[in-house]
Design a protein around this motif. Sequence first.
Motif, PDB file in Angstrom:
ATOM      1  N   LEU A  58      -3.807  -1.754  -1.327  1.00 24.06           N
ATOM      2  CA  LEU A  58      -3.346  -2.550  -2.461  1.00 24.06           C
ATOM      3  C   LEU A  58      -4.479  -2.760  -3.467  1.00 24.06           C
ATOM      4  O   LEU A  58      -4.240  -2.771  -4.682  1.00 24.06           O
ATOM      5  CB  LEU A  58      -2.813  -3.893  -1.960  1.00 24.06           C
ATOM      6  N   ALA A  59      -5.705  -2.907  -2.968  1.00 26.13           N
ATOM      7  CA  ALA A  59      -6.852  -3.087  -3.867  1.00 26.13           C
ATOM      8  C   ALA A  59      -7.037  -1.857  -4.759  1.00 26.13           C
ATOM      9  O   ALA A  59      -7.351  -1.985  -5.953  1.00 26.13           O
ATOM     10  CB  ALA A  59      -8.117  -3.348  -3.052  1.00 26.13           C
ATOM     11  N   TYR A  60      -6.828  -0.671  -4.202  1.00 28.12           N
ATOM     12  CA  TYR A  60      -6.950   0.561  -4.991  1.00 28.12           C
ATOM     13  C   TYR A  60      -5.815   0.665  -6.021  1.00 28.12           C
ATOM     14  O   TYR A  60      -6.043   1.015  -7.177  1.00 28.12           O
ATOM     15  CB  TYR A  60      -6.927   1.772  -4.064  1.00 28.12           C
ATOM     16  N   LEU A  61      -4.609   0.356  -5.589  1.00 21.35           N
ATOM     17  CA  LEU A  61      -3.452   0.520  -6.460  1.00 21.35           C
ATOM     18  C   LEU A  61      -3.434  -0.489  -7.606  1.00 21.35           C
ATOM     19  O   LEU A  61      -2.804  -0.238  -8.633  1.00 21.35           O
ATOM     20  CB  LEU A  61      -2.166   0.396  -5.639  1.00 21.35           C
ATOM     21  N   THR A  62      -4.092  -1.629  -7.421  1.00 24.22           N
ATOM     22  CA  THR A  62      -4.131  -2.646  -8.479  1.00 24.22           C
ATOM     23  C   THR A  62      -5.498  -2.707  -9.149  1.00 24.22           C
ATOM     24  O   THR A  62      -5.818  -3.686  -9.823  1.00 24.22           O
ATOM     25  CB  THR A  62      -3.789  -4.031  -7.898  1.00 24.22           C
ATOM     26  N   ALA A  63      -6.320  -1.668  -8.960  1.00 17.36           N
ATOM     27  CA  ALA A  63      -7.665  -1.669  -9.541  1.00 17.36           C
ATOM     28  C   ALA A  63      -7.618  -1.735 -11.063  1.00 17.36           C
ATOM     29  O   ALA A  63      -8.441  -2.418 -11.689  1.00 17.36           O
ATOM     30  CB  ALA A  63      -8.431  -0.422  -9.092  1.00 17.36           C
ATOM     31  N   ASP A  78      -1.940  12.966  -7.449  1.00 21.29           N
ATOM     32  CA  ASP A  78      -2.779  12.084  -8.250  1.00 21.29           C
ATOM     33  C   ASP A  78      -1.891  11.526  -9.357  1.00 21.29           C
ATOM     34  O   ASP A  78      -1.455  12.267 -10.244  1.00 21.29           O
ATOM     35  CB  ASP A  78      -3.974  12.845  -8.837  1.00 21.29           C
ATOM     36  N   ARG A  79      -1.638  10.239  -9.305  1.00 21.01           N
ATOM     37  CA  ARG A  79      -0.694   9.661 -10.261  1.00 21.01           C
ATOM     38  C   ARG A  79      -1.230   9.662 -11.692  1.00 21.01           C
ATOM     39  O   ARG A  79      -0.466   9.440 -12.635  1.00 21.01           O
ATOM     40  CB  ARG A  79      -0.338   8.238  -9.852  1.00 21.01           C
ATOM     41  N   TYR A  80      -2.536   9.900 -11.858  1.00 19.69           N
ATOM     42  CA  TYR A  80      -3.107   9.942 -13.196  1.00 19.69           C
ATOM     43  C   TYR A  80      -3.185  11.360 -13.755  1.00 19.69           C
ATOM     44  O   TYR A  80      -3.660  11.556 -14.869  1.00 19.69           O
ATOM     45  CB  TYR A  80      -4.517   9.333 -13.187  1.00 19.69           C
ATOM     46  N   ALA A 113       4.999   0.534 -15.157  1.00 17.63           N
ATOM     47  CA  ALA A 113       4.741   1.713 -14.338  1.00 17.63           C
ATOM     48  C   ALA A 113       5.984   2.223 -13.624  1.00 17.63           C
ATOM     49  O   ALA A 113       5.999   3.366 -13.159  1.00 17.63           O
ATOM     50  CB  ALA A 113       3.651   1.414 -13.311  1.00 17.63           C
ATOM     51  N   VAL A 114       7.039   1.408 -13.504  1.00 18.89           N
ATOM     52  CA  VAL A 114       8.281   1.867 -12.881  1.00 18.89           C
ATOM     53  C   VAL A 114       9.380   2.058 -13.920  1.00 18.89           C
ATOM     54  O   VAL A 114      10.542   2.277 -13.556  1.00 18.89           O
ATOM     55  CB  VAL A 114       8.759   0.873 -11.802  1.00 18.89           C
ATOM     56  N   ASP A 115       9.005   1.980 -15.187  1.00 19.32           N
ATOM     57  CA  ASP A 115      10.012   1.978 -16.245  1.00 19.32           C
ATOM     58  C   ASP A 115       9.762   3.092 -17.247  1.00 19.32           C
ATOM     59  O   ASP A 115      10.575   4.008 -17.399  1.00 19.32           O
ATOM     60  CB  ASP A 115       9.993   0.602 -16.922  1.00 19.32           C
ATOM     61  N   THR A 116       8.655   3.052 -17.921  1.00 19.12           N
ATOM     62  CA  THR A 116       8.403   3.937 -19.052  1.00 19.12           C
ATOM     63  C   THR A 116       8.392   5.412 -18.632  1.00 19.12           C
ATOM     64  O   THR A 116       7.643   5.809 -17.737  1.00 19.12           O
ATOM     65  CB  THR A 116       7.053   3.579 -19.704  1.00 19.12           C
ATOM     66  N   GLY A 117       9.213   6.215 -19.288  1.00 13.82           N
ATOM     67  CA  GLY A 117       9.227   7.653 -19.058  1.00 13.82           C
ATOM     68  C   GLY A 117       9.680   8.075 -17.678  1.00 13.82           C
ATOM     69  O   GLY A 117       9.221   9.103 -17.168  1.00 13.82           O
ATOM     70  N   GLN A 118      10.629   7.330 -17.058  1.00 14.02           N
ATOM     71  CA  GLN A 118      11.041   7.638 -15.695  1.00 14.02           C
ATOM     72  C   GLN A 118      12.550   7.511 -15.526  1.00 14.02           C
ATOM     73  O   GLN A 118      13.184   6.638 -16.122  1.00 14.02           O
ATOM     74  CB  GLN A 118      10.343   6.693 -14.705  1.00 14.02           C
ATOM     75  N   GLY A 152       0.843  -1.195   0.000  1.00 15.32           N
ATOM     76  CA  GLY A 152       0.000   0.000   0.000  1.00 15.32           C
ATOM     77  C   GLY A 152       0.874   1.238   0.000  1.00 15.32           C
ATOM     78  O   GLY A 152       2.101   1.162   0.135  1.00 15.32           O
ATOM     79  N   GLN A 153       0.264   2.388  -0.163  1.00 21.19           N
ATOM     80  CA  GLN A 153       1.017   3.638  -0.223  1.00 21.19           C
ATOM     81  C   GLN A 153       0.264   4.741   0.523  1.00 21.19           C
ATOM     82  O   GLN A 153      -0.964   4.736   0.588  1.00 21.19           O
ATOM     83  CB  GLN A 153       1.247   4.057  -1.680  1.00 21.19           C
ATOM     84  N   PHE A 154       1.033   5.685   1.058  1.00 21.23           N
ATOM     85  CA  PHE A 154       0.482   6.900   1.649  1.00 21.23           C
ATOM     86  C   PHE A 154       0.784   8.058   0.707  1.00 21.23           C
ATOM     87  O   PHE A 154       1.953   8.364   0.456  1.00 21.23           O
ATOM     88  CB  PHE A 154       1.099   7.164   3.031  1.00 21.23           C
ATOM     89  N   TRP A 155      -0.269   8.685   0.174  1.00 23.33           N
ATOM     90  CA  TRP A 155      -0.100   9.797  -0.747  1.00 23.33           C
ATOM     91  C   TRP A 155      -0.347  11.113  -0.016  1.00 23.33           C
ATOM     92  O   TRP A 155      -1.262  11.207   0.802  1.00 23.33           O
ATOM     93  CB  TRP A 155      -1.106   9.715  -1.896  1.00 23.33           C
ATOM     94  N   MET A 156       0.468  12.105  -0.323  1.00 20.99           N
ATOM     95  CA  MET A 156       0.135  13.429   0.195  1.00 20.99           C
ATOM     96  C   MET A 156      -1.118  13.909  -0.551  1.00 20.99           C
ATOM     97  O   MET A 156      -1.346  13.535  -1.707  1.00 20.99           O
ATOM     98  CB  MET A 156       1.313  14.383   0.049  1.00 20.99           C
TER      99      MET A 156
END
Length: 389
Positions: A231-236, A66-68, A186-191, A58-62
């Motif tokens: 985790l359910a939100y992040l893998t939705a 919004d990652r999108y 998600a950890v590769d493209t454009g980073q 899981g993650q804690f976001w400030m």
Amino acid sequence: MLLLKTAFKNILGGGMRTWLNVAVLSFTFVIIVWFNGITDGWVQESRQETIAWETGDGQFWMPEYDRYDVFTLPDAHAPIPNGYREGMAKGDLMPVLVVQGTVYPGGGRVMNIQLKGIPAGQTAVKLPTQGLADREEISALVGKRMARSAGLQEGDYVMVRWRDRWGAFDARQIRIAGVFDSKVPAVDTGQLWLDIEDLQQMTGMDGEATYLILSVGTEVPVDSGWVFKSLAYLTADLDEMLAANRIEMVILFIILLSVALLAVFDTQTLSIFRRQKEIGTYVALGMTQKRVATLFTLEGTAYSLLAIVVGAIWGTPVLLWQAKVGMPMPDLIEETGIAIGNVIYPIYTFTAILWTILVIVFSSALISYWPARKITKQNIVLSLKGKIL
């Protein structure tokens, strides 16, 4: 039991017609089990790789992040709350700082990227950040996809531009410390991944982060103002994509099963048409018309039972071999943005196999009962005379 034995004797006496039906049904059975295995293998691998490389537990976001939405990045940074400091000290929480940037890989090209800061030597995710510990110069890690699109290799220098916290542009040459291979785009493209201390210094965001990754197997700390994303939100997105794939799989199964069951239906219809005298004889010997209809239904069901046995005989070694060598995927699959490797290894679960067996047996029984139910309405006297109704 007597009816079932009689049903098997009747279909075994059918010769080539019986074995053609069994072959079609057994092929359908093995294909469905194999396709389920491929899907389950992909699901399990994608989820495991996503957790290991990107999301953790899981993650804690400030609140502003919004990652999108890339337009939130200029404001998506804040000092890490004190409530998370203890978890960071234990290694349960790992801070990540995200900044919008631009890279100039040469040849007059410009690429918009995200600069992501992460502690060097961290162990919360599988990113090989040990190479970022070099303090002599600013280094970065790139994924294989990013390296290929930008034409970068380990040891290269590339010009990177970004905005600091005050909105001023800054630029610097950064050395590519390594190229990692991940199945998670998600950890590769454009980073570009940098040491978080370097990125904080470059942007003037000392002690700040965008989100915190919760290590696998650790407890969620007390809420300290940031938004927890489960985790359910992040893998939705992955779950929705898999749900769509399940729908496509069901459609394919319906088509395959329909073709196989059509052969059984035709066989049973023809059998009832040709065995009028036999039906009348059964009734004359004391069987009710309903029991005769049950006998013909069991004959159709027996095709599926025999097909499952035959499919298990020839399909088991084929499926086990496939599970060992896997199914190679084309190189273009990396460009789809799906967390998937170059090879998918199917996983065959008892539940999936059992459901496949039940569906095939039930469908065969249903499709066999459809023509057999007309037996209950037949005129037995005319059947004994061999007259077709």
